[in-house]
Each structure stands twice: as structure tokens, then as C-alpha cells.
Design a protein around this motif. Sequence first.
Motif, PDB file in Angstrom:
ATOM      1  N   ALA A 133       0.845  -1.200   0.000  1.00 17.10           N
ATOM      2  CA  ALA A 133       0.000   0.000   0.000  1.00 17.10           C
ATOM      3  C   ALA A 133       0.880   1.248   0.000  1.00 17.10           C
ATOM      4  O   ALA A 133       0.638   2.194  -0.754  1.00 17.10           O
TER       5      ALA A 133
ATOM      6  N   ALA B  19       2.386   1.727  -3.304  1.00 21.50           N
ATOM      7  CA  ALA B  19       1.413   2.187  -4.307  1.00 21.50           C
ATOM      8  C   ALA B  19       1.112   3.678  -4.145  1.00 21.50           C
ATOM      9  O   ALA B  19       0.638   4.334  -5.065  1.00 21.50           O
TER      10      ALA B  19
ATOM     11  N   ASP C  73      -5.705   2.247   0.989  1.00 23.74           N
ATOM     12  CA  ASP C  73      -4.667   3.237   0.690  1.00 23.74           C
ATOM     13  C   ASP C  73      -5.188   4.239  -0.325  1.00 23.74           C
ATOM     14  O   ASP C  73      -6.232   4.033  -0.950  1.00 23.74           O
TER      15      ASP C  73
ATOM     16  N   GLY D 271       4.789 -11.520  -2.395  1.00 28.02           N
ATOM     17  CA  GLY D 271       4.158 -10.998  -1.175  1.00 28.02           C
ATOM     18  C   GLY D 271       2.698 -11.379  -1.046  1.00 28.02           C
ATOM     19  O   GLY D 271       2.280 -11.963  -0.043  1.00 28.02           O
TER      20      GLY D 271
ATOM     21  N   SER E  60       0.963 -13.576  -2.870  1.00 25.68           N
ATOM     22  CA  SER E  60       0.658 -15.002  -2.983  1.00 25.68           C
ATOM     23  C   SER E  60       0.914 -15.696  -1.638  1.00 25.68           C
ATOM     24  O   SER E  60       0.168 -16.595  -1.236  1.00 25.68           O
TER      25      SER E  60
ATOM     26  N   PHE F  19      -7.768  -3.771   0.842  1.00 27.64           N
ATOM     27  CA  PHE F  19      -7.599  -5.213   1.070  1.00 27.64           C
ATOM     28  C   PHE F  19      -8.272  -5.553   2.398  1.00 27.64           C
ATOM     29  O   PHE F  19      -7.947  -4.956   3.420  1.00 27.64           O
TER      30      PHE F  19
HETATM   31  P1  ADP Z   1       5.507  -7.486  -5.277  1.00 24.04           P
HETATM   32  O1  ADP Z   1       5.144  -6.495  -4.193  1.00 24.04           O
HETATM   33  O2  ADP Z   1       6.848  -8.106  -5.061  1.00 24.04           O
HETATM   34  O3  ADP Z   1       5.323  -6.959  -6.658  1.00 24.04           O
HETATM   35  P2  ADP Z   1       3.079  -8.782  -4.492  1.00 24.04           P
HETATM   36  O4  ADP Z   1       2.598 -10.172  -4.675  1.00 24.04           O
HETATM   37  O5  ADP Z   1       3.090  -8.277  -3.094  1.00 24.04           O
HETATM   38  O6  ADP Z   1       4.501  -8.707  -5.136  1.00 24.04           O
HETATM   39  O7  ADP Z   1       2.180  -7.802  -5.359  1.00 24.04           O
HETATM   40  C1  ADP Z   1       1.916  -8.100  -6.714  1.00 24.04           C
HETATM   41  C2  ADP Z   1       1.473  -6.856  -7.461  1.00 24.04           C
HETATM   42  O8  ADP Z   1       0.190  -6.422  -6.986  1.00 24.04           O
HETATM   43  C3  ADP Z   1       2.356  -5.651  -7.265  1.00 24.04           C
HETATM   44  O9  ADP Z   1       3.484  -5.675  -8.113  1.00 24.04           O
HETATM   45  C4  ADP Z   1       1.398  -4.516  -7.615  1.00 24.04           C
HETATM   46  O10 ADP Z   1       1.301  -4.322  -9.006  1.00 24.04           O
HETATM   47  C5  ADP Z   1       0.052  -5.023  -7.166  1.00 24.04           C
HETATM   48  N1  ADP Z   1      -0.368  -4.439  -5.868  1.00 24.04           N
HETATM   49  C6  ADP Z   1      -0.319  -5.050  -4.669  1.00 24.04           C
HETATM   50  N2  ADP Z   1      -0.812  -4.225  -3.711  1.00 24.04           N
HETATM   51  C7  ADP Z   1      -1.214  -3.084  -4.331  1.00 24.04           C
HETATM   52  C8  ADP Z   1      -1.811  -1.851  -3.878  1.00 24.04           C
HETATM   53  N3  ADP Z   1      -2.121  -1.637  -2.611  1.00 24.04           N
HETATM   54  N4  ADP Z   1      -2.064  -0.922  -4.823  1.00 24.04           N
HETATM   55  C9  ADP Z   1      -1.781  -1.122  -6.126  1.00 24.04           C
HETATM   56  N5  ADP Z   1      -1.209  -2.253  -6.600  1.00 24.04           N
HETATM   57  C10 ADP Z   1      -0.922  -3.212  -5.708  1.00 24.04           C
END
Ligand code: ADP
Length: 684
Positions: free
Chosen positions: A573, A576, A602, A632, A634, A659
Motif C-alpha cells: 500500500a 502504491a 490506501d 508478497g 501469494s 484489502f
Molecule cells: P511485489 O510487491 O513483489 O510486486 P506482491 O505479490 O506483493 O509482489 O504484489 C503483486 C502486485 O500487486 C504488485 O506488483 C502490484 O502491481 C500489485 N499491488 C499489490 N498491492 C497493491 C496496492 N495496494 N495498490 C496497487 N497495486 C498493488
Amino acid sequence: MDPIVTTIENRCKRCYLCVRRCPAKAIRVENGQAKVMAERCITCGYCVRVCPQHAKRIRDGIVHTHEMLGGEEETIALLAPSFPAAFTGVRPLQVVEGLHRLGFARVYEVALGADLVGAEYARLKEADIMPIIITSPCPAIVNFIEKYYPELLLVLAPVVSPMVALARLIKAQWHPQTRLVFIGPCIAKKREMDDPRTGGLIDEVLTFEELAALFRSEKIALNRLPERELDGPEAGIGRSFAVSGGLLDTARIPGGTLQNKVIVTEGRDRILDALHKVSEGNIEARFLDLLFCEGCINGPQMDNELSGFVRKDKVIHFLHHSAESTPFEKRSGWMDGIKPVDLSREFTREEISLPLPSDDELAEILAITGKYSPEDELNCGACGYPTCREKAIAVYQGIAEAGMCLPYLIDQLQKTEGELTASNVELKKSIETLRRTQAQLLQSEKMASVGELAAGVAHELNNPLGGILIYTSLLLEKAASGAQEREDLELIRAETERCKRIVRGLLDFSRQTRIEAAIADLNQILGGTLALVTQQALFHNVKVEQDLLPGLPKVFVDIGQIQQVLLNIILNAVEAMHEKGTLIITTTWDPAKQQVLLTIRDTGTGMSPELQARIFEPFFTTKPRGIGTGLGLSIAYGIIQRHHGEILVRSAPGEGSEFTIVLPEAEKMVMTDIELAGIEKDQA
Ligand code: ADP
């Protein structure tokens, strides 16, 4: 006889995963509940393994065993060859002592029966009287052929399983008056025990999971017990029987990759393929060793999460164990000291054929759900059948309900939605729920397949990575300080540790790690997590607003793992929001569903629907290489699934993301759920 696998009423939540995975099409959907049809079931245990709701129950063997152990008559335990790999952190011979403490008078290894059976297979192959031989120690395979490929009974080896071979030997020559309990990783053995054609010699079958429960209820901690040798002679190569290819080794049949006349095949799809080919006369192999699991060491009721490699290592290690230091190759002599044992068996055609609809009848059924032309047949698989036609056939056969078609139901509701008046708010809500359910179903099926793949890869990599770390450390000890070589080795070590972390993440995602649960307060876990991160630089321009419900009902969770989930979502978050914005965290409670909810919102970039559909996939990331691993979310998904919860996402581009973690409150987690989730009772 009671059926072996049944559905727990009302726990089934219509995900149809068992319908999709059952190789025997033995699941009937009735009033929305996926019920096992005993007459079609081959007791392979696939449905028990895959059911995310733990809604399948297997016939209990604990109560009867407990009664026998308390009775006058002697009871003997027969330990399946996979037993050295059945318990984590326990040496094989500690299990033997544990069984004596439970009250078993003697403990024999079924590997003795495997020695006998192996020799019989060697004779059968040598005699060369069968055109093709399909092995028969796996009871699920025998059940499958009897019911669905009866034409192949002629080539099914007429040889009993090691369990029955040993039971016949014990009853005929060693202890005629005793009762026998077989203990192993297999559900199908419960059915083999009932089979009158193999003699009714076994009084009960316990799975390793049931045995673990017995040890727990008697407060026997195996890892603290002394070791005790098995009764009877020491088995030879039969101890390898539980490992894939073990039958060939035991029968001394060469089965290397260059052999096209001998094949070892495991797993649902490959078995179905092999049987199909044999029945069509379309296979070169003359000796087929078929097993539903990948060796019995990977049977459905092993009580641990060890990888297949570790399990194999443990079994092979025990193969070399001998109180008298006799190498296993020289231990088959015990068979010369007994009278011949009858190892023959018969099979019965139990052919199950269901009626097939005519073209007109099929068209009529398809029309019920609005399918008038091939274009209307979406074949989405959400009902559990791969195609609309297969589902329609199942409806004709009475094993599926016509209404099990989500796209059709949604279409129907959409049509009537327009006509709804304001007073039909409830119906509108139902439509919304139905839409969400469909999306979740498709998501959960996709994640289950990715999870299986991820777990397989992770298990394969874990051991070699461990080996690399050990050898690197050894080399580092030898390398002189300051040498270039040392720097290289440090790099290898750091990179290998990074790989191990990734593998660990995959295992977390695919639910392969055990949870250590405790009663906990989600508000407190959140407080602890925020304390860890909010002091960091990336939070300097982030405002954190909290609206936490006081007196939030407790949850039963692994605190460390839930912290990891929160951390992953919070860090995403903040990223982002490009480290500037507001993070709003709320906790609430849904008394009707007895669920605790934690929402993290967020004011960041938000996500498109396409992006949202992929964020839980392992390795999916939109971040630059080296910054995002794509693990993260998954990992978070796997952890929350394992806690019987879910993660809901709401987001739109430019509008931030939300989330919500939903967890059952602690009171709702009845003990069976907890045990089924693999959580140790003692840790509660
Ligand atoms: P990583 O953080 O290593 O990319 P994650 O599995 O945690 O892997 O997240 C996968 C993808 O989900 C991120 O690369 C991002 O594009 C999207 N994502 C996750 N959380 C958010 C969020 N709060 N706002 C926007 N996109 C998000």
C-alpha cells in the motif's frame, strides 16, 4: 460396511473441486452438496486431499483400535513400508516403541510382505504367461480397474498386496489367534480390508494421521521415546516398496529410462492415460507398475509436510538399518525359513456403466440452461465438468443437477435485474453475491493449480539448495581470509540464501508449511506490525489512521504468519502511494458469520480489473526487477487460506485499493477444523 469416504453435511460449499479432481466421477451433487457415491468410489483419497473446506470424512479406525487394545486378545501392528517417513523429527524405531506403549503386543513391518510379493512378481515375469502385467499392490488401482476397465482384469497381476501377504503368513504360521491392525498412509486400504476376496484377515486399518491422533490422545511424545526393534525377521529390499519404483527393485526387474517394456506411472492423469492406452492395445510396455500416489510415501494420510525427497531418504536410510548389521541384499534369506505362503488373489468385475443420453435427450438438457447452439456452450468448467456436454450427460445420469451452471444463473438474474423494483433489494444483493462467488471460484481453482505446481518446484529445489549451503559453508571454513575465493563463496552463500527464501515463500503460498496457532487479538497483532514498520523512512509522509473495534473477538492464528500477511499488504500500500498519502486501517466484526475483518485502505494508484485478477499469482509483479519478487500477496493468500479465511480486494485505477482480511473468530474454529488444518492441539 460403512462407506470409506463421506461428505460432512453442510460443510460442502459448492466449489466442485472434488468433482473436477475425482478420477472415477464418483461425486454426485445433490441439493448443492457434493456427495461421494460409494459404489463408484475407488477410495483414492483425491477428494479428501483437495477439499478446501475439509468437508470429506474418512471412516474412523481409531475407536475400534482403541477397543481392541483394551481387550483380552493380543493385537499386532503391521507397519507399512513408508513408516520411517511418517513422522517429522522421529526415528523409525521410536514409532515401534510408541506402538508398544499404546498396547500392541507385537509390531511387524509390512516390508516382510513386500519381500514375499516382490519374489512373486519376479516369478510371474519370469514365467512369461501374461501378455502384459499391471501390478496390483495399490488398492485404488485395483478398484479402478474392476469398476472402469474390467477388460483389463486379465492382465492385472493376480498377486495379493504386501499387507495381505504378511497377514496370511502371520495367521497361518506365526500367531493364528491374534488380531491385526494395518497402519499406513493409504485410505484405500480401509476398503481392501473389507474385501472378502482377500480374506478378511485384517481387523482394522489405521492411517498415519489417525495413529498420530492416538499418540496425542495417549500423550505419547514419540521423539522422547527410546528405540525398539521390530518383531520378526528383518525385511530385505521390500523396505523400498513405498518408494516409486520400489516394486521393480524388490522383484529385481530392471526399469531404467532406457526400458520401454517396463514403466512406472503415478498420478491420476498419467494412470488414466496408461490404462486407456493398454485397453486400446496401444502401448509398448509389457510391465506396468501403476500407483495413484507418487509412491506410498506420498499417500494421502502421511502426517507431515516433508518433501518427497526427504521421505525417500528416510525410507532408504531405514532399508540399510539392521540390528545384526546384515546388508539388505543378504536379508531375503528369512523367506527360506517359512512354509510357502499362498499369494494368489482373484478380482471381480464390478463394471459400472451409466446410461448415455441420445442426441435429442442431450439437446433437451442443454436447453434447460439456455444452450441451444455450440456457441452457447462456454465450457467454463465452473460446475466441475470440463465441458457443458459432459455435465449434461452427468445430469442425465442423475449425478449432477441441471442448475449447476453459474454463467446461466448470472445471465438469468441479469435479465430480471432490470425489472427489479426498489423493494427487491435482497434479490439484488443475491445477484451481487453470486457474481462475487463465480469470480472467487474461478480464482480459487486457478490458485489451486498454481499452488500444486509451486509446491512441486519448491520441494525439488529445497534439498539441493540446502546441499549448496552446507558445501559453501565447508569451503568457506577452509578458504583463507581476504582471498578472492572467499568473496565469491560469500556471494554464492548470499544468493543461495535468497533462493531459499523464495522457495520458502512458495511453500508458504502453496500451504505446505505448518501453522503454530494460538488464541490472539487481531488489533494487537496489527499494533505489533505497525510498530515494526512505521518508524522507517518510507512512512515519513504517510498518515496512518486507525479505527479499531474495541473488544474485537479473538482469532485462532499463527501470529508470526498473520504479521507477515499484514506487513506484505501494508508495504504494498505504501509503495502504491509512492510513500505519500493516507493509510486507513479498520477492524470490525460480523456477528452473523462469526468473522473478524481487518481492512487496509490506501490512497495509492489503484488497480485495473486485469491487474487485480493476477495479483495473487506467485511471481506476478509490476515492480522493476530486483525490487518486486511477486511473492508478497501469494504468500498472504496461502496463509489466509490455511486459516480458513479469505482476502477480499476492492480497487479502481486512481482511486486507491482496499484489502480486507476475513478470519473466522476463534470460537468458530471447532477442534476438528483445527486438527484438519494441521495445527497441533498442544499448541492451542
Ligand atoms: P511485489 O510487491 O513483489 O510486486 P506482491 O505479490 O506483493 O509482489 O504484489 C503483486 C502486485 O500487486 C504488485 O506488483 C502490484 O502491481 C500489485 N499491488 C499489490 N498491492 C497493491 C496496492 N495496494 N495498490 C496497487 N497495486 C498493488
